[in-house]
Write a protein that holds these residues in place. Structure first.
Motif, PDB file in Angstrom:
ATOM      1  N   ARG A 250       0.829  -1.207   0.000  1.00 26.72           N
ATOM      2  CA  ARG A 250       0.000   0.000   0.000  1.00 26.72           C
ATOM      3  C   ARG A 250       0.866   1.261   0.000  1.00 26.72           C
ATOM      4  O   ARG A 250       0.557   2.248  -0.690  1.00 26.72           O
ATOM      5  CB  ARG A 250      -0.915   0.002   1.227  1.00 26.72           C
ATOM      6  N   GLU A 251       1.938   1.255   0.765  1.00 27.54           N
ATOM      7  CA  GLU A 251       2.830   2.415   0.806  1.00 27.54           C
ATOM      8  C   GLU A 251       3.452   2.672  -0.558  1.00 27.54           C
ATOM      9  O   GLU A 251       3.777   3.813  -0.891  1.00 27.54           O
ATOM     10  CB  GLU A 251       3.927   2.211   1.851  1.00 27.54           C
ATOM     11  N   ASP A 293      -1.798  -1.889   6.295  1.00 26.33           N
ATOM     12  CA  ASP A 293      -1.700  -0.426   6.265  1.00 26.33           C
ATOM     13  C   ASP A 293      -3.098   0.150   6.503  1.00 26.33           C
ATOM     14  O   ASP A 293      -4.065  -0.325   5.930  1.00 26.33           O
ATOM     15  CB  ASP A 293      -1.180   0.000   4.884  1.00 26.33           C
ATOM     16  N   HIS A 295      -5.067   3.392   5.891  1.00 29.45           N
ATOM     17  CA  HIS A 295      -4.977   4.623   5.094  1.00 29.45           C
ATOM     18  C   HIS A 295      -6.071   5.601   5.522  1.00 29.45           C
ATOM     19  O   HIS A 295      -6.723   5.427   6.553  1.00 29.45           O
ATOM     20  CB  HIS A 295      -5.088   4.254   3.615  1.00 29.45           C
ATOM     21  N   GLU A 301     -11.113   1.272   4.871  1.00 29.45           N
ATOM     22  CA  GLU A 301     -10.104   0.520   5.624  1.00 29.45           C
ATOM     23  C   GLU A 301     -10.754  -0.492   6.563  1.00 29.45           C
ATOM     24  O   GLU A 301     -10.274  -1.624   6.706  1.00 29.45           O
ATOM     25  CB  GLU A 301      -9.206   1.485   6.409  1.00 29.45           C
ATOM     26  N   ALA A 337      -0.834   4.898   8.161  1.00 26.89           N
ATOM     27  CA  ALA A 337      -0.170   4.985   6.860  1.00 26.89           C
ATOM     28  C   ALA A 337       0.912   6.059   6.831  1.00 26.89           C
ATOM     29  O   ALA A 337       0.622   7.257   6.816  1.00 26.89           O
ATOM     30  CB  ALA A 337      -1.202   5.267   5.770  1.00 26.89           C
ATOM     31  N   THR A 340       0.759   8.781   4.118  1.00 29.44           N
ATOM     32  CA  THR A 340      -0.197   9.885   4.230  1.00 29.44           C
ATOM     33  C   THR A 340       0.348  11.044   5.054  1.00 29.44           C
ATOM     34  O   THR A 340      -0.268  12.115   5.095  1.00 29.44           O
ATOM     35  CB  THR A 340      -1.517   9.422   4.866  1.00 29.44           C
ATOM     36  N   GLN A 356      -6.962   7.206  11.583  1.00 23.76           N
ATOM     37  CA  GLN A 356      -6.515   5.913  11.066  1.00 23.76           C
ATOM     38  C   GLN A 356      -6.474   4.863  12.180  1.00 23.76           C
ATOM     39  O   GLN A 356      -6.865   3.709  11.978  1.00 23.76           O
ATOM     40  CB  GLN A 356      -5.145   6.067  10.406  1.00 23.76           C
TER      41      GLN A 356
END
Length: 564
Positions: A250-251, A293, A295, A301, A337, A340, A356
């Protein structure tokens, strides 16, 4: 007992209610379309979001109306008591400079309420290089702690009883070596391997896919992982020998659905390799764990985590024939995350992390790391780490959020998102199968291209102001990113490490080291489990790179294929 005739009026009533709802929805739609608000909304993964969700959106699904937590397929959580039985483990990812400096940070965190330690290693360690290796120059201790031998691992946990803490280690390429350092350090404390609790990331497939910290080619790397499954199930039974990680996927820029599907596909690959070795799936699957992750898109999420549990449980039971319910259960760690976080207006990151973190808890995480406000600029200061930890504690003790298990279960929107996530993941599984599976998909660059395409789309959306990032492309001001204090790592850590390694090589039994390394090479050429041989090298104070080099002599080094 209820008869069919008793049910018929009920079914007729339900049908009548649905017909009424359809009419009311049509009337609402007509009124809504006359309104002034006509913008189309999307999730972070570019899925259109309707302005209203009702029971009609779950027709044919039923959501989780007949599910409870702690029961297959675990959509609503893996424990029947949720957080009422036990709160999630509050971890803080920490590591910088030398082992001694990081040991002081760990003691600070434990004193302030952290309930689990997470080790961040510097880049040379992540790649399997000693601190005095030429390729380590300029990187020692900069993005994590430098660990080059058992001596460093002993110092890292000096005064911290390893039978009383749970430790997570984020390392992949040389994970088997660092794990052996940890087991050997525990032995020095008088702690038996069966008493150790924790997790080592050890997810090499996502390294080839997203993060790129590898040592060996794919096939021997997978062999090492299965060696750890086998050894851990017998000798270190409380340890999670892998944390199958969507975080880095995801990153790197994937969508939520890609993170979900690619990570689960990696997990299924590890299961298949364990079974191919001849291991009983129920002997190692209960110690597999995951890492997600969390986000910015709050509801997406939560739905991702709920869908992940359900998909894993179904595949483990129906496809891989696991009979132990613990093999069906997905246990996972979550981290807010990092991608972000913004350098502009860094105090805004505290707010992002709080939301988050709440999504992770509402999604049922077993363990959580909250990022610090300054991590996009540098390794976190003690003050920033404390704020990040207090964020979890406020969530746990002041908000009431942990009091109810899966409180969003039954939400039309969340249930629809959960179903959609599952469908999209299954569609991606089919595409992966068309590539021949995960390993061929990596070798041809299919996964890498999919992630790169998603990352490019997201960057374009930000640059075109289609996606608002507060303080970056909207609500900007002249505030400098450097208005908060930053932690700076100088070159003293590198000098200290080089001196320590020189002393180590002078004082250890070098002949014994060479003999242990030779036996490791011999084992690697055959089919024996190499963990005992690496442990012997660790106990003799062979260094990280010496052990890596011995394995590399047999396995070779990985070179990423060129693709576009």
């Amino acid at each position: 007992m209820t008869s069919i005739s008793d049910l018929d009026p009920t079914l007729a009533q339900m049908q009548a209610e649905l017909d009424t709802l359809r009419k009311e929805l049509a009337q609402w739609r007509a009124r809504y379309d006359k309104g002034e608000v006509r913008d189309i909304a999307y999730t972070n993964s570019e899925k259109e979001v309707a302005p209203l969700y009702t029971a009609m959106d779950l027709e044919g699904s039923g959501g989780t109306a007949f599910e409870v937590p702690g029961v297959y397929p675990f959509t609503r959580g893996i424990h029947p008591t949720g957080y009422r039985g036990k709160l999630w483990t509050m971890r803080q990812f920490a590591g910088f400079g030398s082992a001694r400096e990081t040991n002081e940070r760990y003691k600070f965190l434990l004193k302030n309420g952290t309930t689990g330690l997470s080790v961040a290693f510097d880049f040379p360690t992540l790649m399997g290089y000693d601190s005095d290796h030429p390729r380590s120059e300029g990187e020692v201790g900069k993005c994590g702690v430098a660990i080059s031998s058992l001596a460093d691992m002993e110092q890292l946990f000096e005064g911290i009883p390893l039978d009383q803490v749970s430790t997570s280690m984020t390392i992949n390429g040389p994970a088997i070596i660092l794990w052996c350092f940890y087991i050997a350090a525990a032995e020095k404390q008088g702690v038996k391997p069966e008493q150790l609790r924790g997790t080592i990331q050890n997810d090499i497939l996502k390294e080839y896919m997203a993060q790129h910290a590898w040592c060996f080619p794919i096939e021997p790397a997978l062999r090492l992982i299965v060696d750890m499954f086998e050894y851990g199930s017998e000798h270190v039974p409380q340890w999670n020998t892998i944390s199958i990680s969507g975080y880095h996927i995801r990153e790197a820029g994937s969508t939520a659905a890609q993170e979900l599907a690619f990570t689960l596909a990696d997990g299924f690959t590890y299961v298949e390799r364990g079974i191919a070795r001849g291991l009983d799936v129920d002997d190692f699957a209960p110690r597999l764990s995951f890492f997600w992750d969390i986000h910015n898109d709050f509801f997406e999420e939560i739905a991702k985590l709920r869908a992940a549990r359900r998909i894993w449980a179904r595949h483990m039971k129906e496809k891989y024939g696991a009979k132990n319910p613990r093999s069906w259960i997905m246990r996972f760690h979550s981290q807010t995350a990092g991608v972000t976080l913004t350098a502009q207006q860094p105090m805004n990151n505290i707010v992002r992390v709080a939301y988050q973190a709440m999504a992770a808890v509402l999604g049922g995480t077993q363990s959580l790391h909250t990022n610090s406000m300054d991590e996009t600029l540098a390794l976190p200061t003690e003050h920033a780490v404390e704020v990040a930890l207090r964020t979890q504690q406020v969530l746990a003790y002041e908000t009431g959020v942990p009091n109810v298990i899966d409180p969003l279960g039954g939400s039309y929107y969340v249930e629809k998102l959960t179903d959609d996530m599952e469908r999209e993941a299954e569609a991606l599984f089919a595409q992966i199968e068309e590539q021949g599976g995960v390993v061929p998909g990596l070798e041809t660059g299919w996964f890498q291209r999919k992630i790169a395409e998603s990352a490019a789309r997201q960057q374009w959306e930000i640059e075109q102001h289609r996606r608002v990032i507060v303080g970056v492309n909207a609500f900007e001001n002249d505030e400098s990113a450097l208005t908060i204090p930053l932690l700076k790592i100088d070159e003293q850590a590198a000098r200290d490490q080089a001196d320590a390694l020189a002393r180590l090589r002078q004082t250890r039994d070098n002949a014994a080291c060479e003999a242990k390394l030779a036996r490791l090479r011999e084992a690697a050429r055959g089919t024996e489990n190499v963990v005992p041989f690496i442990l012997d090298c660790a106990r003799s104070y062979c260094t990280l790179y010496e052990i890596r080099a011995a394995l590399e002599d047999v396995f070779g080094a990985y070179r990423e294929p060129v693709f576009f």
